[in-house]
Write a protein that holds these residues in place. Structure first.
Motif, PDB file in Angstrom:
ATOM      1  N   MET A   1       0.947  -1.378  -0.059  1.00  0.00           N
ATOM      2  CA  MET A   1      -0.036  -0.013   0.078  1.00  0.00           C
ATOM      3  C   MET A   1       1.039   1.329  -0.014  1.00  0.00           C
ATOM      4  O   MET A   1       0.470   2.205  -0.398  1.00  0.00           O
ATOM      5  N   TYR A   3       3.482   2.024  -1.758  1.00  0.00           N
ATOM      6  CA  TYR A   3       3.435   2.381  -3.390  1.00  0.00           C
ATOM      7  C   TYR A   3       2.616   3.190  -3.726  1.00  0.00           C
ATOM      8  O   TYR A   3       2.542   4.277  -4.442  1.00  0.00           O
ATOM      9  N   ALA A   4       1.131   2.842  -3.569  1.00  0.00           N
ATOM     10  CA  ALA A   4      -0.072   3.545  -4.052  1.00  0.00           C
ATOM     11  C   ALA A   4       0.162   5.000  -3.406  1.00  0.00           C
ATOM     12  O   ALA A   4      -0.213   6.011  -4.098  1.00  0.00           O
ATOM     13  N   ASP A   5       0.510   4.921  -2.340  1.00  0.00           N
ATOM     14  CA  ASP A   5       0.367   6.326  -1.467  1.00  0.00           C
ATOM     15  C   ASP A   5       1.500   7.365  -2.199  1.00  0.00           C
ATOM     16  O   ASP A   5       1.329   8.347  -2.359  1.00  0.00           O
ATOM     17  N   ILE A   7       2.641   6.972  -5.437  1.00  0.00           N
ATOM     18  CA  ILE A   7       1.965   7.400  -6.712  1.00  0.00           C
ATOM     19  C   ILE A   7       0.955   8.322  -6.320  1.00  0.00           C
ATOM     20  O   ILE A   7       1.304   9.419  -7.505  1.00  0.00           O
ATOM     21  N   ASP A   8       0.282   8.501  -5.669  1.00  0.00           N
ATOM     22  CA  ASP A   8      -0.792   9.436  -5.445  1.00  0.00           C
ATOM     23  C   ASP A   8      -0.246  10.826  -4.962  1.00  0.00           C
ATOM     24  O   ASP A   8      -0.540  11.724  -5.658  1.00  0.00           O
ATOM     25  N   ALA A  23       4.316   2.964 -10.765  1.00  0.00           N
ATOM     26  CA  ALA A  23       3.347   2.043 -11.050  1.00  0.00           C
ATOM     27  C   ALA A  23       3.918   0.647 -11.532  1.00  0.00           C
ATOM     28  O   ALA A  23       3.388  -0.350 -11.292  1.00  0.00           O
ATOM     29  N   SER A  26       6.011  -1.340  -9.620  1.00  0.00           N
ATOM     30  CA  SER A  26       5.207  -1.997  -8.209  1.00  0.00           C
ATOM     31  C   SER A  26       4.034  -2.811  -8.676  1.00  0.00           C
ATOM     32  O   SER A  26       3.231  -3.533  -7.760  1.00  0.00           O
ATOM     33  N   LEU A  28       1.271  -1.953 -10.185  1.00  0.00           N
ATOM     34  CA  LEU A  28       0.086  -1.239  -9.886  1.00  0.00           C
ATOM     35  C   LEU A  28      -0.628  -0.441 -11.143  1.00  0.00           C
ATOM     36  O   LEU A  28      -1.380   0.306 -11.018  1.00  0.00           O
ATOM     37  N   ARG A  31      -4.200  -0.085 -11.351  1.00  0.00           N
ATOM     38  CA  ARG A  31      -4.799   1.223 -10.474  1.00  0.00           C
ATOM     39  C   ARG A  31      -4.457   2.270 -11.089  1.00  0.00           C
ATOM     40  O   ARG A  31      -5.316   3.411 -10.956  1.00  0.00           O
ATOM     41  N   PHE A  32      -3.412   2.313 -11.533  1.00  0.00           N
ATOM     42  CA  PHE A  32      -2.679   3.462 -12.344  1.00  0.00           C
ATOM     43  C   PHE A  32      -2.404   3.389 -13.690  1.00  0.00           C
ATOM     44  O   PHE A  32      -0.905   3.108 -13.869  1.00  0.00           O
TER      45      PHE A  32
END
Length: 71
Positions: A1, A3-5, A7-8, A23, A26, A28, A31-32
């Motif tokens: 999680m 990595y998602a933060d 990227i955001d 993205a 990782s 993702l 999602r991205f």
């Protein structure tokens, strides 16, 4: 999680190219999606260039180069 933060945060700060890298690395990309990130980067870049051109902070060669490659 984490990595998602990251990227955001990159996206929020206008660093879509770096977000594509994170993205991809990782896993993702669902999602991205890279295409969406690159389109966003291009849209923001064009907007920033248009603003700079309107302000007149450029020379003729720069203006020709930018408008030839972007528009």
């Amino acid at each position: 999680m984490i990595y998602a933060d990251i990227i955001d945060e990159l996206i929020k700060n206008g660093k879509e190219i770096e977000a594509v890298y994170f993205a991809s690395e990782s896993g993702l990309t669902e999602r991205f999606p890279p295409i969406d990130l690159l389109k966003s980067y291009h849209r923001n870049y064009k907007k920033n260039v248009s603003t700079a051109l309107k302000k007149g902070n450029n020379n003729r060669a720069t203006t020709v180069c930018i408008t030839t490659f972007l528009f």
